[in-house]
Design a protein around this motif. Sequence first.
Motif, mmCIF file in Angstrom:
data_model
loop_
_atom_site.group_PDB
_atom_site.id
_atom_site.type_symbol
_atom_site.label_atom_id
_atom_site.label_comp_id
_atom_site.label_asym_id
_atom_site.label_seq_id
_atom_site.Cartn_x
_atom_site.Cartn_y
_atom_site.Cartn_z
ATOM 1 N N ASP A 129 0.764 -1.290 0.048
ATOM 2 C CA ASP A 129 -0.032 0.038 0.003
ATOM 3 C C ASP A 129 0.843 1.164 -0.103
ATOM 4 N N GLU A 130 0.277 2.379 -0.733
ATOM 5 C CA GLU A 130 1.316 3.307 -0.646
ATOM 6 C C GLU A 130 0.421 4.574 0.406
ATOM 7 N N ILE A 131 1.461 4.812 1.192
ATOM 8 C CA ILE A 131 1.143 5.959 2.427
ATOM 9 C C ILE A 131 1.700 7.193 2.002
ATOM 10 N N ARG A 132 0.549 7.785 2.025
ATOM 11 C CA ARG A 132 1.084 9.503 1.540
ATOM 12 C C ARG A 132 0.458 10.553 2.775
ATOM 13 N N ILE A 133 1.490 11.522 3.181
ATOM 14 C CA ILE A 133 1.054 12.417 3.830
ATOM 15 C C ILE A 133 1.192 13.772 3.296
ATOM 16 N N ALA A 134 0.225 14.422 3.117
ATOM 17 C CA ALA A 134 0.171 15.926 2.413
ATOM 18 C C ALA A 134 0.360 16.940 3.633
ATOM 19 N N PHE A 135 1.150 17.928 3.586
ATOM 20 C CA PHE A 135 0.969 19.093 4.680
ATOM 21 C C PHE A 135 1.323 20.375 4.127
ATOM 22 N N ASN A 136 0.756 21.408 4.769
ATOM 23 C CA ASN A 136 0.740 22.616 4.371
ATOM 24 C C ASN A 136 1.410 23.848 5.264
ATOM 25 N N SER A 137 1.798 24.936 4.583
ATOM 26 C CA SER A 137 2.183 25.926 5.367
ATOM 27 C C SER A 137 0.817 26.761 5.676
ATOM 28 N N HIS A 138 0.851 27.580 6.788
ATOM 29 C CA HIS A 138 -0.309 28.288 7.377
ATOM 30 C C HIS A 138 0.150 29.336 8.367
ATOM 31 N N SER A 139 -0.684 30.476 8.010
ATOM 32 C CA SER A 139 -0.666 31.684 8.795
ATOM 33 C C SER A 139 -1.854 31.928 9.678
ATOM 34 N N ASN A 140 -1.422 32.276 11.096
ATOM 35 C CA ASN A 140 -2.460 32.419 11.933
ATOM 36 C C ASN A 140 -2.462 34.175 11.989
ATOM 37 N N GLY A 141 -1.726 34.794 11.515
ATOM 38 C CA GLY A 141 -1.875 36.340 11.541
ATOM 39 C C GLY A 141 -1.545 37.023 13.017
ATOM 40 N N LYS A 142 -0.763 36.050 13.545
ATOM 41 C CA LYS A 142 -0.242 36.425 14.979
ATOM 42 C C LYS A 142 1.078 36.850 15.083
ATOM 43 N N ILE A 143 1.925 36.404 13.975
ATOM 44 C CA ILE A 143 3.304 36.837 14.133
ATOM 45 C C ILE A 143 3.867 37.512 12.977
ATOM 46 N N PRO A 144 3.948 38.993 13.314
ATOM 47 C CA PRO A 144 4.256 39.946 12.221
ATOM 48 C C PRO A 144 5.800 39.518 11.419
ATOM 49 N N GLU A 145 5.884 39.643 10.013
ATOM 50 C CA GLU A 145 7.017 39.531 9.434
ATOM 51 C C GLU A 145 7.047 40.483 8.229
ATOM 52 N N GLY A 146 7.715 41.463 8.454
ATOM 53 C CA GLY A 146 7.722 42.836 7.629
ATOM 54 C C GLY A 146 6.421 43.185 7.504
ATOM 55 N N ASP A 147 5.864 43.393 6.225
ATOM 56 C CA ASP A 147 4.654 43.923 6.136
ATOM 57 C C ASP A 147 3.496 42.864 5.906
ATOM 58 N N ALA A 148 3.676 41.655 6.437
ATOM 59 C CA ALA A 148 2.860 40.600 6.457
ATOM 60 C C ALA A 148 3.029 39.701 7.713
ATOM 61 N N PHE A 149 2.532 38.637 7.665
ATOM 62 C CA PHE A 149 2.732 37.679 8.756
ATOM 63 C C PHE A 149 3.384 36.303 8.496
ATOM 64 N N ALA A 150 3.894 35.794 9.515
ATOM 65 C CA ALA A 150 4.696 34.444 9.418
ATOM 66 C C ALA A 150 3.967 33.345 9.350
ATOM 67 N N PHE A 151 4.431 32.342 8.577
ATOM 68 C CA PHE A 151 3.443 31.240 8.298
ATOM 69 C C PHE A 151 4.258 29.885 8.926
ATOM 70 N N SER A 152 3.632 28.814 9.443
ATOM 71 C CA SER A 152 4.239 27.652 9.794
ATOM 72 C C SER A 152 4.486 26.867 8.670
ATOM 73 N N ARG A 153 5.482 25.897 8.781
ATOM 74 C CA ARG A 153 5.907 24.943 7.810
ATOM 75 C C ARG A 153 5.536 23.706 7.618
#
Length: 165
Positions: A129-153
């Motif tokens: 069986d092939e097992i696959r994990i898909a995962f994304n980056s996401h920002s909760n808008g809580k950590i400023p980074e420049g003129d935007a917000f940081a993203f999880s990895r």
Amino acid sequence: MLSPKSLLIALLYISSSAFCQKTELLAIEDFEMVKSEKYVPFYKDNNRNALAINAAKFQGVYTAAKTTFDLEKGMYNIRVTSLTETDGESSYQLYINNELIGEFQNPLTEVDYAPHYHIFKELKLKKGDEIRIAFNSHSNGKIPEGDAFAFSRGRWRSLEFLILE
């Protein structure tokens, strides 16, 4: 003739050897990238023993890693170990043979890189069986980074297989 203690040690060694199958697959060692237009590339975060998505380049999109199941046929629980991040709550999707089994999102946290566990229950698996994990980056808008917000990895470390039958 073996003493009772020596016999017990020998039996324990034999029984553990007979059933010694790898039940935990490590993201950075046991998975490869899924090459598809649907997914962006990931990288190995060797400092945290995790796979991750480069959030500076890829924001709010998915990447994926796959492996081939090589344990005995049976019913399993699969425990995913992801890492929490203060700048976003990444999502994770589990696929078996291209079928989406389920998904979860990391909880909001104040602690970076704390292990978070999610269990997918009672899954029928067989060798190949092939097992696959898909995962994304996401920002909760809580950590400023420049003129935007940081993203999880979307960092995650492993899948653990627990046989039920």
